[in-house]
Write an enzyme that holds these catalytic residues in place. Structure first.
Site, short mmCIF file in Angstrom:
data_model
loop_
_atom_site.label_atom_id
_atom_site.label_comp_id
_atom_site.label_asym_id
_atom_site.label_seq_id
_atom_site.Cartn_x
_atom_site.Cartn_y
_atom_site.Cartn_z
N HIS A 90 3.65 -14.93 41.70
CA HIS A 90 4.85 -14.61 42.48
C HIS A 90 6.03 -15.31 41.80
O HIS A 90 5.85 -16.37 41.19
CB HIS A 90 4.63 -15.18 43.90
N ASP A 100 -0.91 -22.45 44.24
CA ASP A 100 -0.07 -21.76 45.21
C ASP A 100 -1.00 -21.16 46.26
O ASP A 100 -1.75 -20.22 45.99
CB ASP A 100 0.73 -20.68 44.45
N GLN A 145 -1.04 -17.22 49.88
CA GLN A 145 -1.85 -16.09 50.38
C GLN A 145 -3.26 -16.51 50.74
O GLN A 145 -4.07 -15.67 51.13
CB GLN A 145 -1.90 -14.97 49.32
N LYS A 203 2.99 -17.48 56.90
CA LYS A 203 1.92 -16.57 56.47
C LYS A 203 0.59 -16.96 57.11
O LYS A 203 -0.43 -16.34 56.86
CB LYS A 203 1.79 -16.59 54.94
N CYS A 226 8.04 -9.28 44.57
CA CYS A 226 8.42 -10.54 43.87
C CYS A 226 7.46 -10.86 42.74
O CYS A 226 7.16 -12.04 42.47
CB CYS A 226 8.53 -11.71 44.85
N1 PLP Z 1 3.55 -17.40 46.43
C1 PLP Z 1 2.93 -16.29 46.84
C2 PLP Z 1 1.61 -15.90 46.23
C3 PLP Z 1 3.51 -15.51 47.83
O1 PLP Z 1 2.89 -14.40 48.25
C4 PLP Z 1 4.75 -15.90 48.39
C5 PLP Z 1 5.42 -15.07 49.39
O2 PLP Z 1 5.18 -13.89 49.50
C6 PLP Z 1 5.34 -17.09 47.93
C7 PLP Z 1 4.71 -17.81 46.95
C8 PLP Z 1 6.63 -17.57 48.48
O3 PLP Z 1 6.48 -17.92 49.84
P1 PLP Z 1 7.74 -18.28 50.73
O4 PLP Z 1 8.70 -17.14 50.59
O5 PLP Z 1 7.19 -18.41 52.11
O6 PLP Z 1 8.28 -19.57 50.20
#
Ligand code: PLP
Length: 404
Positions: free
Chosen positions: A121, A198, A201, A224, A362
């Protein structure tokens, strides 16, 4: 195994009383909130609201106690050594930025390398890219196959003495791929390379044990995992957090301040400058309670089954192609239809009360890799049912006919 009852679970989510027909299949973007989380937020503001840490009076002391209890609860839930490892952030993005800025940058030099994967992401890509740019280091990308699986052979070869950090997502928000993070942590750490996972998900649906994994950093977002927006967690090893300078400065993160000099509070306080999202922390605590009362193996089995069912039904639709077909994948299904743009697909589905996401999610480098502008993505959660998967498949058939 008793199995999950999604329709009963759905009743615990007030949003579905207001939208009874909605098939909400955009859970990778954000999940809906159970009543107990909404009530915890309301109860805090109605009965308990006060700023934390500096108040002598009862309300503030109780708010502080509640806030710190959530920290301890999350530490236990994640398998951390203690609450001192848990930093409250605004979300995954903020946690990763903090590590890139405060942990990596001071130890990154020209010629060094930072490893990420081809399926990150933007939140787990740009902060590292910026750190590399500022320090003259190189961002190296672990390649993946057309199925969306990491090339572990290439990864092993990339683990040289120049690498100063590995950052990898546990689950790809676009492809659904589940990466072998435990194996990757082991391989990297044998070479002395710190690892950030990270967990945006994965935290909601996978058993995480940062202590057993020995991971250096783990970041996720409350929204999430059935909790509020604007709140998240950065787990960090104690020695790293102590070695890191804060990135934000202000109230509540200091020990002593004069015009000449400031000394900082120990972690995690030093990373929580200013008034934090106190109600969000309380709500996140409630979301963790909600998740912990569920049967984790049943949750995983339910989601795996939904993902597989969706893939089986969608595979029968002529002209539909999956984007991401990893052997190990979560309940996130991305696809493209011949002739129909992902945005048109999502618009048609919306007219039938089916909420999915369309676009690059993203993850623009993934779109470049597959040579597509975007995908349509259905992502499932505990309140989703087989019937909703069938509705999705039936409507996709209609859309495909319309555009044929
Ligand atoms: N990393 C992953 C794999 C994500 O799916 C997301 C959000 O969709 C993020 C990071 C960023 O999360 P946030 O927007 O809640 O900071």
């Amino acid at each position: 195994m008793p199995g999950l009852a999604p329709l009963e679970i759905r009743q615990q989510f007030p949003l579905f009383f207001h939208h009874p027909e909605l098939a909400y299949l955009d859970n990778a973007a954000t999940t809906q909130k159970p009543r107990m989380v909404v009530e915890a937020l309301t109860a805090f503001y109605e009965k308990q609201n006060a700023n934390i840490h500096r108040g002598i009076y009862g309300l503030s002391a109780r708010a502080t106690q509640q806030y710190e209890q959530v920290r301890a609860k999350i530490a236990e839930w994640l398998g951390a050594a203690g609450p001192g490892n848990i930093v409250f952030t605004s979300g995954t993005t903020a946690g990763i930025n903090l590590v890139a800025r405060s942990f990596l940058e001071p130890r990154l030099h020209a010629g060094d390398e930072v490893l990420i994967t081809a399926m990150e992401h933007h939140a787990n890509l740009i902060p590292w890219q910026m750190a590399c740019r500022r320090k003259g280091a190189k961002l190296c990308v672990i390649p993946m196959s057309r199925a969306g699986e990491l090339d572990m052979g290439a990864f092993r070869e990339m683990l040289s003495g120049r690498v100063k950090m590995l950052a990898v997502t546990q689950v790809s928000n676009t492809l659904g791929t589940i990466n072998p993070v435990e194996e990757m942590i082991g391989l990297a750490q044998r070479k002395g390379i710190p690892v950030l996972v990270d967990g945006a998900q994965s935290a909601a649906h996978f058993a995480v044990n940062v202590g057993a994994w020995g991971v250096d950093f783990f970041a996720f977002s409350g929204h999430k995992l059935y909790g509020p927006t604007g709140i998240g967690i950065l787990y960090g090893k104690e020695e790293h957090l102590y070695a890191m300078e804060p990135a934000n400065f202000g109230g509540d993160m200091v020990r002593n301040v004069t015009f000449e000099e400031t000394t900082f509070a120990p972690p995690p306080q030093r990373f929580e400058a200013g008034t934090t999202h106190i109600a969000g922390v309380i709500g996140l605590g409630s979301a963790v309670d909600f998740i912990r009362q569920l049967d984790t193996p049943a949750v995983q089995a339910h989601l795996k089954e939904l993902g597989q069912y969706a893939r089986a039904l969608l595979a029968e639709i002529p002209g539909l192609h999956f984007v991401g077909e990893a052997h190990q994948s979560s309940a996130i299904v991305s696809f493209v239809l011949d002739k129909a743009h992902p945005h048109d697909v999502a618009t048609f589905l919306s007219a039938e009360n089916i909420a999915v996401r369309a676009g690059h999610h993203c993850t623009q480098p993934i779109m470049d890799f597959f040579g597509i502008p975007g995908t349509t993505r259905a992502s499932f959660a505990i309140y989703n049912s087989r019937e909703e998967v069938e509705r999705l498949a039936a409507q996709l058939r209609e859309i495909q006919k319309f555009f044929a």
